[in-house]
Design a protein around this motif. Structure first.
Motif, short mmCIF file in Angstrom:
data_model
loop_
_atom_site.label_atom_id
_atom_site.label_comp_id
_atom_site.label_asym_id
_atom_site.label_seq_id
_atom_site.Cartn_x
_atom_site.Cartn_y
_atom_site.Cartn_z
N THR A 206 46.03 81.23 24.09
CA THR A 206 45.91 80.74 22.71
C THR A 206 46.12 81.91 21.76
O THR A 206 45.56 82.98 21.97
N HIS A 210 44.91 79.94 16.83
CA HIS A 210 44.59 78.71 17.57
C HIS A 210 45.77 77.86 17.98
O HIS A 210 45.69 76.65 18.01
N TYR A 211 46.89 78.47 18.22
CA TYR A 211 48.02 77.72 18.78
C TYR A 211 48.00 77.97 20.30
O TYR A 211 47.89 79.12 20.73
N TYR A 213 49.71 77.96 24.00
CA TYR A 213 51.04 78.05 24.61
C TYR A 213 50.92 78.05 26.13
O TYR A 213 49.93 78.55 26.68
N GLU A 235 54.67 75.04 23.35
CA GLU A 235 53.46 74.98 22.56
C GLU A 235 52.76 73.66 22.88
O GLU A 235 53.39 72.60 22.94
N LEU A 237 51.01 70.89 21.75
CA LEU A 237 50.68 70.23 20.49
C LEU A 237 49.40 69.41 20.58
O LEU A 237 48.66 69.27 19.62
N ARG A 240 46.57 71.45 19.68
CA ARG A 240 46.55 71.76 18.27
C ARG A 240 46.09 70.56 17.45
O ARG A 240 45.29 70.70 16.53
N ASP A 244 43.06 70.58 14.99
CA ASP A 244 43.22 70.20 13.58
C ASP A 244 42.25 69.09 13.22
O ASP A 244 41.58 69.12 12.18
#
Ligand SMILES: [Zn+2]
Length: 250
Positions: A206, A210-211, A213, A235, A237, A240, A244
């Motif tokens: 990460t 906070h993405y 991979y 990535e 998603l 994420r 979010d």
């Protein structure tokens, strides 16, 4: 028999007056392949390993086609042209090849001996070679494509040779894409045709913002060397979106 072979060679050498011979070692090796005698010409350019085999009983026994073809790519058209202006191979050897090999003014290869220095060929890059070299450079060194329009870079490249071709940033960007697509296809084919086992692995992490991979890698043995190829970096998603969502509502 042996003596005869060399007498024969000496007689033939007298007929090799074409300037193209100047770029090769004056005395070719004699090789026997399936009982057929051949002359093996070695290119004299520094760190060039090219050899040209000519069978004495073949239709190409006195053909200089392949010799010329190699000289044009290895030494460049300009050097070849200068040699053809000479009357005899000996003259070309003295007045063209010798100055080129001693002053090192002709240029470029990635020939690296072990961990030692990189040595450069004597000839300037052709337009295509420059483009390929730039694709390799911006990829290996992670440069912006715009670097090719940088004032200092252009000054270094073009001083003394204002006509030197440098592609535009948009050309570099397109070339990188083309090379990427071809490389991907080649790696795909290589993996499919690989006779041994291939191990696949993943590496997930990460980034500080906070993405998440995941990198997918392939590990295999090619000609006794272990190699590792990154197949993709994806990535995640889902992670994420989850994050979010949590940041927004909690
Ligand atoms: Zn060569």
């Amino acid at each position: 028999m042996r003596r005869n072979t060399y007498l024969n060679l000496e007689r033939m050498m007298k007929r090799w007056t074409s300037p193209v011979y100047a770029f090769y070692h004056p005395i070719p090796d004699i090789a026997y392949i399936d009982g057929h005698r051949a002359h093996v010409f070695k290119c004299t350019a520094k760190s060039c390993k090219y050899t040209c085999r000519r069978f004495l009983d073949g239709p190409d026994r006195s053909s200089t086609g392949n010799l010329i073809k190699h000289v044009k790519t290895c030494w460049g058209d300009v050097a070849y042209k200068a040699a053809t202006d000479c009357q005899h191979a000996n003259e070309a050897r003295e007045s063209v090849v010798k100055p080129l090999t001693t002053s090192g003014t002709i240029t470029t290869a990635f020939d690296r001996k072990g961990k030692g220095k990189v040595s450069y060929r004597h000839r300037q890059h052709t337009k295509t070679e420059t483009k390929a070299e730039i694709v390799r450079w911006v990829s290996e060194s992670v440069c912006l494509f715009k670097i090719v329009e940088d004032r200092g870079f252009l000054s270094l490249m073009k001083t003394g040779r204002p006509d030197y071709y440098i592609p535009s940033a948009s050309t570099v960007s397109r070339d990188v894409r083309i090379v990427f697509a071809r490389t991907r296809a080649r790696i795909g084919q290589m993996l499919q045709e690989h006779p041994g086992r291939i191990n696949f692995a993943t590496d997930a992490w990460t980034s500080p913002n906070h993405y998440a991979y995941v990198a997918v890698t392939a590990h295999l043995e090619v000609r006794g060397e272990p190699i590792c190829i990154v197949l993709d970096v994806v990535e995640l998603l889902v992670v994420r979106q989850y994050l979010d969502f949590n940041l927004l509502y909690h």
